[in-house]
Design a protein around this motif. Sequence first.
Motif, PDB file in Angstrom:
ATOM      1  N   SER A   1       0.823  -1.211   0.000  1.00 64.17           N
ATOM      2  CA  SER A   1       0.000   0.000   0.000  1.00 64.17           C
ATOM      3  C   SER A   1       0.856   1.259   0.000  1.00 64.17           C
ATOM      4  CB  SER A   1      -0.929   0.000   1.220  1.00 64.17           C
ATOM      5  OG  SER A   1      -1.823  -1.090   1.176  1.00 64.17           O
TER       6      SER A   1
ATOM      7  N   ILE B   1       2.469   1.799  -3.470  1.00 62.50           N
ATOM      8  CA  ILE B   1       1.469   2.321  -4.415  1.00 62.50           C
ATOM      9  C   ILE B   1       1.268   3.810  -4.200  1.00 62.50           C
ATOM     10  CG2 ILE B   1      -0.989   2.261  -5.008  1.00 62.50           C
ATOM     11  CD1 ILE B   1      -0.910  -0.768  -4.472  1.00 62.50           C
TER      12      ILE B   1
ATOM     13  N   ALA C   1       2.013   6.748  -6.915  1.00 59.43           N
ATOM     14  CA  ALA C   1       0.892   7.608  -7.301  1.00 59.43           C
ATOM     15  C   ALA C   1       1.208   9.079  -7.077  1.00 59.43           C
ATOM     16  CB  ALA C   1      -0.360   7.214  -6.523  1.00 59.43           C
TER      17      ALA C   1
ATOM     18  N   CYS D   1      -2.837  -4.078  -7.376  1.00 59.60           N
ATOM     19  CA  CYS D   1      -2.918  -2.617  -7.461  1.00 59.60           C
ATOM     20  C   CYS D   1      -4.037  -2.249  -8.417  1.00 59.60           C
ATOM     21  CB  CYS D   1      -1.590  -2.037  -7.946  1.00 59.60           C
ATOM     22  SG  CYS D   1      -1.640  -0.249  -8.241  1.00 59.60           S
TER      23      CYS D   1
ATOM     24  N   HIS E   1      -5.056   1.215  -8.633  1.00 58.95           N
ATOM     25  CA  HIS E   1      -5.057   2.674  -8.686  1.00 58.95           C
ATOM     26  C   HIS E   1      -5.256   3.135 -10.125  1.00 58.95           C
ATOM     27  CE1 HIS E   1      -3.897   6.826  -8.132  1.00 58.95           C
ATOM     28  NE2 HIS E   1      -3.816   6.644  -6.819  1.00 58.95           N
TER      29      HIS E   1
END
Length: 234
Positions: free
Chosen positions: A55, A58, A62, A75, A77
């Motif tokens: 997490s 990611i 991002a 993932c 996203h």
Amino acid sequence: MDRAEDLQGLLAGDAISLRLGASTTIANYRVPGYLAALRRQHPDARINLTVGNTSAVIADVASMRVDIGLIEGGCHHPDLTVVPWTVDELVVFVTRGHALAQLSCAVMLADAAWLLREQGSGTREEFERKLLPHLGRLRVDMELGDSESIKRAVAAGLGISCLSRSVVVDLLASGDVVEISGLPVLARTLYRIQHRARSLTRGVTALLKILTLETMEDGAVEVRNNCKFERING
């Protein structure tokens, strides 16, 4: 901006730079070999490694705090591209002499004291996805944020766990822990993730060549060149 900075650095003869994010197991047991290979090819490479659970990596990709991320979990996203790059095997194990080392069934495993990674960990996520339906329930006795702590705690007789084979290969070889057989195959895909809005830097390009072509040393698995297909989530 990325390409302009890269071009400026190339014309100036600057060394490549790489900001890499990696989830804990990958960072501890795979990345050192990758970085060694990168430095052999680019001795002056500037490298910054950020380590966290899936997490956290990611989130770093991002927000563009890192150029590329290597993760153990899924993932979804919408701003990131997700590419599989190799397969990792998970192992359920206990200390030698534990009752489950001799005889195990779903009820015994469900009632055992489990030592697991924290929520948000790719190892924990895959373990629950693959084994929880098989066991029906789970008694989590401890949550530890470090795989080394978990494997040492299991070896000391504190419970049972599930980690990457690369983490426990030494204790399996020494006989300090034993693998529990008769369970579903616990193989997971590892992924590399990048922001859609970022161009490939020279540092990322150099790393990608290693991920797809370099055979890891010291008994690690060969990285399969399976990055020819790309799944974009979101």
